[in-house]
Design a protein around this motif. Sequence first.
Motif, mmCIF file in Angstrom:
data_model
loop_
_atom_site.group_PDB
_atom_site.id
_atom_site.type_symbol
_atom_site.label_atom_id
_atom_site.label_comp_id
_atom_site.label_asym_id
_atom_site.label_seq_id
_atom_site.Cartn_x
_atom_site.Cartn_y
_atom_site.Cartn_z
ATOM 1 N N UNK A 197 0.810 -1.221 0.000
ATOM 2 C CA UNK A 197 0.000 0.000 0.000
ATOM 3 C C UNK A 197 0.848 1.278 0.000
ATOM 4 N N UNK A 198 2.114 1.174 0.446
ATOM 5 C CA UNK A 198 2.988 2.352 0.490
ATOM 6 C C UNK A 198 3.532 2.720 -0.883
ATOM 7 N N UNK A 199 3.312 1.858 -1.903
ATOM 8 C CA UNK A 199 3.760 2.179 -3.248
ATOM 9 C C UNK A 199 5.004 1.438 -3.694
ATOM 10 N N UNK A 200 5.432 0.448 -2.925
ATOM 11 C CA UNK A 200 6.583 -0.358 -3.328
ATOM 12 C C UNK A 200 6.091 -1.513 -4.188
ATOM 13 N N UNK A 252 16.736 -12.700 -10.349
ATOM 14 C CA UNK A 252 16.809 -11.261 -10.539
ATOM 15 C C UNK A 252 15.462 -10.665 -10.118
ATOM 16 N N UNK A 253 15.456 -9.386 -9.860
ATOM 17 C CA UNK A 253 14.212 -8.682 -9.566
ATOM 18 C C UNK A 253 14.320 -7.255 -10.066
ATOM 19 N N UNK A 254 13.167 -6.652 -10.240
ATOM 20 C CA UNK A 254 13.100 -5.229 -10.537
ATOM 21 C C UNK A 254 12.047 -4.649 -9.605
ATOM 22 N N UNK A 255 12.141 -3.355 -9.364
ATOM 23 C CA UNK A 255 11.177 -2.770 -8.447
ATOM 24 C C UNK A 255 11.176 -1.261 -8.480
ATOM 25 N N UNK A 256 10.185 -0.723 -7.787
ATOM 26 C CA UNK A 256 10.033 0.721 -7.634
ATOM 27 C C UNK A 256 9.586 1.012 -6.210
ATOM 28 N N UNK A 257 9.765 2.241 -5.800
ATOM 29 C CA UNK A 257 9.286 2.681 -4.496
ATOM 30 C C UNK A 257 10.144 2.235 -3.331
ATOM 31 N N UNK A 258 11.422 1.949 -3.574
ATOM 32 C CA UNK A 258 12.285 1.492 -2.489
ATOM 33 C C UNK A 258 12.511 2.565 -1.424
ATOM 34 N N UNK A 259 12.318 3.834 -1.778
ATOM 35 C CA UNK A 259 12.451 4.896 -0.779
ATOM 36 C C UNK A 259 11.331 4.829 0.253
ATOM 37 N N UNK A 260 10.288 4.011 0.029
ATOM 38 C CA UNK A 260 9.195 3.824 0.989
ATOM 39 C C UNK A 260 9.443 2.658 1.941
ATOM 40 N N UNK A 261 10.565 1.960 1.799
ATOM 41 C CA UNK A 261 10.851 0.775 2.594
ATOM 42 C C UNK A 261 11.764 1.154 3.761
ATOM 43 N N UNK A 275 20.491 2.468 3.164
ATOM 44 C CA UNK A 275 21.069 2.427 1.814
ATOM 45 C C UNK A 275 21.336 3.859 1.350
ATOM 46 N N UNK A 276 22.360 4.020 0.527
ATOM 47 C CA UNK A 276 22.777 5.362 0.114
ATOM 48 C C UNK A 276 21.662 6.142 -0.573
ATOM 49 N N UNK A 277 21.059 5.594 -1.627
ATOM 50 C CA UNK A 277 20.016 6.288 -2.380
ATOM 51 C C UNK A 277 18.948 5.287 -2.815
ATOM 52 N N UNK A 278 18.095 4.836 -1.895
ATOM 53 C CA UNK A 278 17.107 3.812 -2.262
ATOM 54 C C UNK A 278 16.163 4.250 -3.379
ATOM 55 N N UNK A 279 15.949 5.542 -3.517
ATOM 56 C CA UNK A 279 15.034 6.035 -4.557
ATOM 57 C C UNK A 279 15.586 5.817 -5.962
ATOM 58 N N UNK A 280 16.894 5.597 -6.094
ATOM 59 C CA UNK A 280 17.478 5.384 -7.416
ATOM 60 C C UNK A 280 17.630 3.905 -7.774
ATOM 61 N N UNK A 281 17.388 3.008 -6.813
ATOM 62 C CA UNK A 281 17.572 1.574 -7.058
ATOM 63 C C UNK A 281 16.363 0.998 -7.781
ATOM 64 N N UNK A 315 1.617 -0.316 6.234
ATOM 65 C CA UNK A 315 1.603 -0.224 4.770
ATOM 66 C C UNK A 315 2.889 -0.769 4.144
ATOM 67 N N UNK A 316 3.716 -1.478 4.933
ATOM 68 C CA UNK A 316 4.978 -2.002 4.447
ATOM 69 C C UNK A 316 4.927 -3.421 3.921
ATOM 70 N N UNK A 317 3.856 -4.162 4.245
ATOM 71 C CA UNK A 317 3.740 -5.538 3.757
ATOM 72 C C UNK A 317 3.462 -5.550 2.262
#
Length: 158
Positions: A43-46, A55-64, A70-76, A146-148
Amino acid sequence: MRAWRAMVLAATGMVLTASCGYGAAIHSAEIPQEELAGTWTSPAGTSLTFAEDHTFSGTGFDNVEAMAGCAHPETLSTGRWAFYVSPEGGGLLVPDETATRGHDLRLSFPDDPACKVWVYLYGYLGDTSDPDMCPTKDPDAGCPPDGYLKRDEAASHA
């Protein structure tokens, strides 16, 4: 009256032990890699999409919250995953990309090699029919509401 009090205190201690110290073990869900493959969202947008090739891909890591270090989770956006296993039945858990099932996994990111995230797999009393995953530093601490992440059936089968 003393017997009641003793029983209430014992029951309270058991509940607190189960919910704090052993809650993660009670609700731990072992997932095979073919069920892990697909998209999981929170629900947080991750959003995380796992492939069977680890392998994996993802978005919204800055919400985790677990990625706050981590240095810049929003760029991962991409990385590798591995189930944690206990080699030779020892107590030490290590990530192993040859493992085909597990209760928890590690996410690693080539763009930030120091950033490693532990993801715990939950199911109500271990039920794997509708699991959750929680990126966390401590599974006994749980996730923010909202992290699950839940498996996104529509995206996983598209």
